[in-house]
Each structure stands twice: as structure tokens, then as C-alpha cells.
Design a protein around this motif. Structure first.
Motif, PDB file in Angstrom:
ATOM      1  N   UNK A  64      44.495  34.755  37.913  1.00 29.54           N
ATOM      2  CA  UNK A  64      43.450  34.607  36.738  1.00 29.54           C
ATOM      3  C   UNK A  64      42.359  33.644  37.442  1.00 29.54           C
ATOM      4  N   UNK A  65      42.804  32.644  38.314  1.00 32.55           N
ATOM      5  CA  UNK A  65      41.848  32.054  38.469  1.00 32.55           C
ATOM      6  C   UNK A  65      40.853  32.811  39.724  1.00 32.55           C
ATOM      7  N   UNK A  66      41.229  33.424  40.671  1.00 37.03           N
ATOM      8  CA  UNK A  66      40.642  34.112  41.655  1.00 37.03           C
ATOM      9  C   UNK A  66      39.823  35.266  40.828  1.00 37.03           C
ATOM     10  N   UNK A  68      38.408  34.904  37.633  1.00 31.14           N
ATOM     11  CA  UNK A  68      37.040  34.112  37.226  1.00 31.14           C
ATOM     12  C   UNK A  68      36.103  33.944  38.193  1.00 31.14           C
ATOM     13  N   UNK A  69      36.541  33.710  39.371  1.00 26.90           N
ATOM     14  CA  UNK A  69      35.576  33.362  40.541  1.00 26.90           C
ATOM     15  C   UNK A  69      34.859  34.681  40.669  1.00 26.90           C
ATOM     16  N   UNK A  70      35.618  35.894  41.002  1.00 27.40           N
ATOM     17  CA  UNK A  70      35.012  37.139  41.445  1.00 27.40           C
ATOM     18  C   UNK A  70      34.243  37.683  40.196  1.00 27.40           C
ATOM     19  N   UNK A  71      34.500  37.673  39.043  1.00 27.51           N
ATOM     20  CA  UNK A  71      34.128  38.696  38.035  1.00 27.51           C
ATOM     21  C   UNK A  71      32.797  38.422  37.462  1.00 27.51           C
ATOM     22  N   UNK A  72      32.123  37.147  37.649  1.00 27.39           N
ATOM     23  CA  UNK A  72      30.792  37.050  37.103  1.00 27.39           C
ATOM     24  C   UNK A  72      29.954  38.119  37.839  1.00 27.39           C
ATOM     25  N   UNK A  73      28.784  38.849  37.102  1.00 27.85           N
ATOM     26  CA  UNK A  73      28.088  40.014  37.589  1.00 27.85           C
ATOM     27  C   UNK A  73      26.746  39.220  38.170  1.00 27.85           C
ATOM     28  N   UNK A 118      42.866  43.220  38.271  1.00 29.95           N
ATOM     29  CA  UNK A 118      43.475  44.217  38.885  1.00 29.95           C
ATOM     30  C   UNK A 118      43.231  44.394  40.375  1.00 29.95           C
ATOM     31  N   UNK A 119      42.060  43.953  40.861  1.00 28.33           N
ATOM     32  CA  UNK A 119      41.432  44.084  42.141  1.00 28.33           C
ATOM     33  C   UNK A 119      42.468  43.412  43.049  1.00 28.33           C
ATOM     34  N   UNK A 120      42.642  41.900  42.705  1.00 25.19           N
ATOM     35  CA  UNK A 120      43.223  41.065  43.224  1.00 25.19           C
ATOM     36  C   UNK A 120      44.994  41.256  43.256  1.00 25.19           C
ATOM     37  N   UNK A 121      45.258  41.715  42.126  1.00 24.37           N
ATOM     38  CA  UNK A 121      46.699  41.787  41.806  1.00 24.37           C
ATOM     39  C   UNK A 121      47.242  43.039  42.772  1.00 24.37           C
ATOM     40  N   UNK A 319      55.038  25.113  48.775  1.00 25.48           N
ATOM     41  CA  UNK A 319      53.929  25.328  49.705  1.00 25.48           C
ATOM     42  C   UNK A 319      53.787  26.669  50.292  1.00 25.48           C
ATOM     43  N   UNK A 320      55.051  27.429  50.353  1.00 23.99           N
ATOM     44  CA  UNK A 320      54.967  28.768  50.850  1.00 23.99           C
ATOM     45  C   UNK A 320      54.266  29.552  49.794  1.00 23.99           C
ATOM     46  N   UNK A 321      54.420  29.394  48.353  1.00 24.14           N
ATOM     47  CA  UNK A 321      53.862  30.109  47.352  1.00 24.14           C
ATOM     48  C   UNK A 321      52.222  29.947  47.307  1.00 24.14           C
ATOM     49  N   UNK A 322      51.712  28.857  47.615  1.00 22.35           N
ATOM     50  CA  UNK A 322      50.373  28.449  47.568  1.00 22.35           C
ATOM     51  C   UNK A 322      49.699  29.076  49.015  1.00 22.35           C
ATOM     52  N   UNK A 323      50.554  28.919  50.036  1.00 23.41           N
ATOM     53  CA  UNK A 323      49.875  29.399  51.381  1.00 23.41           C
ATOM     54  C   UNK A 323      49.846  30.970  51.362  1.00 23.41           C
ATOM     55  N   UNK A 324      51.036  31.803  50.799  1.00 26.89           N
ATOM     56  CA  UNK A 324      51.155  33.065  50.669  1.00 26.89           C
ATOM     57  C   UNK A 324      49.999  33.854  49.705  1.00 26.89           C
ATOM     58  N   UNK A 325      49.627  33.100  48.507  1.00 31.70           N
ATOM     59  CA  UNK A 325      48.716  33.512  47.679  1.00 31.70           C
ATOM     60  C   UNK A 325      47.278  32.992  47.989  1.00 31.70           C
ATOM     61  N   UNK A 326      47.190  32.382  49.189  1.00 25.52           N
ATOM     62  CA  UNK A 326      45.802  31.954  49.452  1.00 25.52           C
ATOM     63  C   UNK A 326      45.178  31.046  48.341  1.00 25.52           C
ATOM     64  N   UNK A 327      45.939  30.274  47.864  1.00 27.86           N
ATOM     65  CA  UNK A 327      45.721  29.511  46.595  1.00 27.86           C
ATOM     66  C   UNK A 327      45.962  27.881  47.088  1.00 27.86           C
TER      67      UNK A 327
END
Length: 331
Positions: A64-66, A68-73, A118-121, A319-327
Motif C-alpha cells: 500500500x505504501x509503495x 501511494x508513492x507510484x499512483x500520483x499522476x 496490483x502492479x507492485x503486488x 529484517x529478511x522481510x524488509x530486505x526482501x520487500x525492499x521496504x
């Protein structure tokens, strides 16, 4: 134009080819929805107070956070630096207003948040330009990635699009009352939903049910003469689109399982048996209970030994979860 049977056969072949992709998409959707027990039923109890995860769903939060970063037109501007006359500037301004109205009429900004998610997921998102005959306007629409399949030419352009839609039987009959008997014949058992497929290419739009070689509901010629569908894919090494979280859902599940085990250990530690010396004849329970004994230091609950490495492992999984999701972790 292709026949409905040919289109249905192509749809069935595409479903078989994309079976692994569809399974990954179903798994990530269930994990994001908190239904981890549906993906890994052996790790979560079927009943009791801990049937659902008790940790933050980092995969859903990061997606959801990613999004919101990508969505603005971006801003839409049809002007050019080479324009030198007032007439050219006026024409460019008019084109800008037209393009902006298309975006507003299609509610593209509202759709962009879901499309970016959907694009990110899922690793890709399809879209299509529909013709609104009532308003005589084009309508831009992003589609759900699940159940969508595309056919591409050698230049990687979309030649045909399949979109799977699940209708309630009553809603579908209300749309096509003249086909009520045909629709009811396709309903599997007592199910209240039925799968309908939309096919689009440069020649025709077809709505059909894939059972029995394809049962056509409606067929409409495409007046534009070109395919109006697109598919935006996340860059990768091959043609199989992969979402950003495909490889970390198991880490999220492991983290949730560790949290359940820690909660279970704490519960068992509180409810552990009480060890008493032999001179205690009566056991009083509750607040301010009094136990008489010549060796009161021996009265205690039996301790449950939980290794410290188990709690350290939870930090490693986070830590692995944050690294793997690049978050990255934020303060």
C-alpha cells in the motif's frame, strides 16, 4: 473474425500456460488478506483463539505504501517549446483541456492507486480504453490483474485480451434474460457465481462462458479497428511477471507462526502446574491466597524454558522481510 469456440480454446490454453503465475497471485492475495492458514494450513490451527496472525502484515503495509508513492499522476500538457504563434499556443491549450477531461472523466487518479497496488503486488497490470456510446467519449480503465491474459505480437504489442469476471447468477440473468436457461445450465452445482470471460481484439468484443466449448452471450464489432488494450509489466529476466513480494510471503508466514508460538509459550507458562512441597495439604487459588509450608521457597510454577534464540529469530525474520520487500525500516 474468430468463432467463440476458437476464442474459448485459446482462453483455456492461456490458463494452462499461466497456471503457476495464477497460483502465485492467489497465494499473495490470501497472505495480504490475512488468510495465511489458507496458503499454509499445516502451520496455523483450525480453531481456537489463534487461528489468524497476530503480527503486522508487512507485505500489505509495504504494498500500500509503495502504491501511494507510484499512483500520483503527472501533469498533462500538450504545449511545445517550438510554438511561436498565438494560434499554435491556443490549439495546444485546447488539446491539453481535452486530454485533462479524458483523465477526469475516466477517474484515472482514483483508479491509479489500485492499479499501482496490483502492479507492485502481481508484477503487471492490464488496461483498456472503452468506448462510452452514451457520452460519446473514450473511457480509460485499469483492470484486475487476476484472471487477465494477453496475446502479444513479435513487437510486444497486445493483440488480444482476455478478462475473467465472476458474476452472480442472478445478476447475469438480469443482464441477459433471454439466455436464462443457457446460463443456468452452466452453473456448477449449487454455486451462486459463474465465470464469464471478456475477449477483445482489433475486430470484435465477445462476452462468453468458457464451459462447453464457449457459450456466447454477446458479440460486438470493434469500430476502431485496433486493439485498445495494454499491459504494463514489471521489468524482469523473462516473460513471466513476478510481483515484488512473491519471494517474501513465506517469511511473513514464518514471522506470524513464530508470534503464535511465542504467545502459546507465554500462555503455557502462565498456566503451568504449581510445584508444592510435601507438607502442603491444601491449595488455595486466587488473589491473596495463603499457602502454609515450612519450605515456602519451593512453592512455584514449573518454568517453561524458551530459548533466547527463538526471540532472536523473530528479529532476523523481520529484517529478511524488509530486505526482501525492499521496504526499509523507518523511524
Amino acid at each position: 473474425m474468430p468463432t467463440t469456440a476458437e476464442v474459448a480454446n485459446l482462453y483455456n490454453r492461456l490458463r494452462v500456460q499461466n497456471n503457476d503465475r495464477d497460483q502465485r497471485m492467489r497465494d499473495i492475495k490470501q497472505v495480504r488478506g490475512g488468510q495465511m492458514g489458507m496458503v499454509f494450513p499445516e502451520l496455523f490451527p483450525e480453531d481456537g483463539p489463534f487461528t489468524r496472525p497476530i503480527v503486522a502484515n508487512m507485505v500489505d503495509v509495504a504494498a500500500r505504501d509503495l502504491a501511494e508513492v507510484i499512483a500520483p499522476l503527472p501533469s498533462f500538457n500538450c504545449s511545445s517549446s517550438s510554438m511561436v504563434s498565438d494560434r499554435a499556443r491556443s490549439f495546444a491549450e485546447k488539446r491539453t483541456r481535452i486530454a485533462t477531461y479524458y483523465v477526469q472523466y475516466s477517474q484515472l487518479q482514483k483508479q491509479a492507486y489500485t492499479a499501482a497496488d496490483r502492479y507492485v503486488t502481481y508484477g503487471f497490470v492490464p488496461g483498456i480504453v472503452e468506448i462510452d456510446w452514451d457520452e460519446k467519449m473514450p473511457r480509460i480503465k485499469w483492470l484486475d490483474s487476476m484472471g487477465c491474459y494477453t496475446v502479444r505480437d513479435r513487437r510486444d504489442r497486445v493483440k488480444a485480451l482476455f478478462q475473467t469476471i465472476n458474476y452472480h447468477v442472478d445478476d447475469l440473468i438480469a443482464k441477459f434474460p433471454q439466455l436464462e436457461n443457457v446460463i443456468l445450465a452452466q452453473v456448477p452445482g449449487v454455486s451462486t457465481k459463474i465465470e464469464v470471460v471478456r475477449y477483445h481484439d482489433k475486430d470484435v468484443d465477445i462476452l462468453f462462458m468458457p464451459g462447453d466449448g464457449g457459450v456466447e452471450l454477446i458479440r460486438t464489432p470493434n469500430p476502431v479497428g485496433k486493439c485498445l488494450a495494454v499491459e504494463v509489466r514489471r521489468p524482469g529476466l523473462d516473460e513471466d511477471p513476478r510481483g515484488q513480494f512473491d519471494d517474501v510471503i513465506t517469511v511473513q508466514v514464518a514471522k506470524a507462526r513464530f508470534a503464535l508460538l511465542a504467545m502459546e509459550a507465554a500462555q503455557k507458562s502462565v498456566q503451568a502446574p504449581i510445584a508444592l512441597p510435601q507438607d502442603v495439604q491444601e491449595l488455595s487459588l486466587g488473589a491473596d491466597a495463603v499457602l502454609r509450608s515450612t519450605t515456602p521457597e519451593k512453592i512455584r510454577r514449573i518454568p517453561l524454558e524458551v530459548p533466547a534464540a527463538a526471540f532472536q529469530e523473530q528479529g532476523i525474520l523481520d529484517q529478511e522481510l524488509r530486505q526482501g520487500s525492499r521496504y526499509p525500516e523507518v523511524s
